[in-house]
Design a protein around this motif. Sequence first.
Motif, short mmCIF file in Angstrom:
data_model
loop_
_atom_site.label_atom_id
_atom_site.label_comp_id
_atom_site.label_asym_id
_atom_site.label_seq_id
_atom_site.Cartn_x
_atom_site.Cartn_y
_atom_site.Cartn_z
N GLY A 1 49.42 -22.89 25.91
CA GLY A 1 50.48 -23.48 25.12
C GLY A 1 50.03 -24.53 24.12
N TYR B 1 66.02 -12.07 11.58
CA TYR B 1 65.74 -13.46 11.21
C TYR B 1 65.14 -13.55 9.82
N PHE C 1 56.94 -17.08 18.35
CA PHE C 1 56.20 -17.42 19.57
C PHE C 1 56.58 -18.79 20.14
N ASN C 2 57.47 -19.49 19.45
CA ASN C 2 57.87 -20.81 19.91
C ASN C 2 56.66 -21.75 20.01
N MET C 3 55.70 -21.57 19.09
CA MET C 3 54.49 -22.39 19.07
C MET C 3 54.11 -22.68 17.63
N HIS C 4 53.18 -23.64 17.47
CA HIS C 4 52.70 -24.01 16.15
C HIS C 4 51.45 -23.21 15.85
N ALA D 1 58.96 -12.04 14.96
CA ALA D 1 60.07 -12.87 14.47
C ALA D 1 61.32 -12.02 14.27
N GLU E 1 57.17 -20.92 9.69
CA GLU E 1 58.52 -20.73 10.25
C GLU E 1 58.62 -19.47 11.10
N LYS F 1 56.86 -19.96 14.40
CA LYS F 1 57.62 -20.79 15.34
C LYS F 1 58.71 -19.97 16.00
N VAL F 2 59.42 -19.18 15.18
CA VAL F 2 60.50 -18.35 15.72
C VAL F 2 59.94 -17.27 16.65
#
Lengths: 91, 453
Positions: free
Chosen positions: B339, B245, B73-76, B241, B67, B70-71
């Motif tokens: 990406g 958050y 770097f906006n990546m998996h 992150a 989680e 993701k927050v």
Amino acid sequence: MKIAAVCGSGLGSSFMIEMNIQTILKELGREDIEVAHYDLGSASPELADVFFVGQDLADSAYHLGRVVVLKSIIDLDELGEKVRGIVTEES
Amino acid sequence: MNSFLNLLINIASTPAILVALIAVLGLGLQRKPIADVVRGGIKTFVGFLVVTSGAGVIENSLTPFSEMFKVAFNMHGVVPNNEAIVAVALTKFGTYTALIMLAGMAFNILIARVTRFKYIYLTGHATLYMSCMTAVILSTTGMSSVEMVLFGGLAVGLANTIFPALAQPYTKQITQSDSVALGHTGDLGYALSGLVGKYFGNKEKSTEDIDFPKSLAFLRDSTVSITLTMGIVYVIVAFFAGNHYITKNLSEGTNYMVYAVQQAGIFAAGVFIILAGVRLILAEIVPAFKGISERLVPNAIPALDCPIVFPYAPNAVLIGFLSSFVGGLISLVVMIATGMTVIIPGVVPHFFCGATAGVYGNATGGVKGAVFGSFIQGIVISFMPILLMPVLGDLGFEGSTFSDTDYGAVGIFLGNLAHSFGRIAVIVGIVAVLILLLVLTALKKAQASSISE
């Protein structure tokens, strides 16, 4: 008396050394001696009387007390000689 | 009667009891005293439960990590760690894993007996993990239980014969004998490193001529190395992150840095628990397998875990680890730039696989071989998981995955057959590999007899 084999992850190499030590002890008729294997992180001096490690771990294992360093962990002659040395010394 | 049958099915489908029964079977075949059989059975039973408890601990630490990642770097982001992914998979595929492992060991003995590839794979945890991955992939094909165990076991038995055989030409150069093979799940990477060293290096200039500090040796302690690297990774991810958050959504008010360090510790604790459980499971099964194979396969060559080659070139171990890790970091940058799913370089696979690749590269190509061979190995183990994850079904998205090259090779082979052509293709693929081994054996025999004539 208890002997332990130690390696980095405590899964493969130390287990193999343990099995080889057991075979040697059986040949010597000393199956009463306990053998175990540990990873470097969990091994501590009170867990065994003698610790076997490969040459590459010698510098990381000095805290264990009595440590036997193996030049090659697959050389059965070397292992046999060193195990016999310990057994005769003890008796 | 029906309830009795039900009970039997229940026993067989409770993996902890099943692995205990396998251990009891092994101990019985060796005619151990009753006390040893009982002790071994119970330890294996508890060992399995320890592994699955460790899975819970790891999941508790990986879920918030995914989680945060993701927050931030906006990546998996994925952490390759064999112990973590296997423990998670065992909670669901434990029964098939145990049965495939048993069948895999039997097939390994059988293949060593009838072909010229005499390798007996004694690295029990690698067999366990490989069986687990095979169970996961085959379960997506809709095979029947019998087919899964039969062909899954055959696949594991084949893998455990072929991979040591691939690395053997170079293993021989390292150990100067043909009496031992390397049985570790990075064999493909080691053979690759040996090959790279052969063409890009000079074996006269060995790594062992360098005077090298041994100060990185403490990384051999997996608890230390996992906590350190995961600590760094968690802190960086938590930093991006943001405190707001994390304190609001994840840590229930605890400062984000403290939370990050604690989560890294929980991850290491989970791996520690899993390893303890795996040790308990294997303690009885591996000696039984060794004893049985020694009686059934004359001239067997034991395939052993990777640290057996470390003492031959301690400097190459460190050089290999460092250049493999650099390969992982460069791959990371490429993944971020393009990406893709981001594979975070794990220190455990880079240490064990990178170090071993270093020893292989050094044997064929000296310093240059060790550096380039393990560097390429490091890049391979970074990108392979990206190809592997999609074929692992739901398990592909657990925040962790298999790391070493041989998992990648087997998984991508079986997984893509399963995905593109289904169950029959998987069976045909596995049997074709078996036939290939038999043909190679027959050719060798024909060659040998034509020479002797």
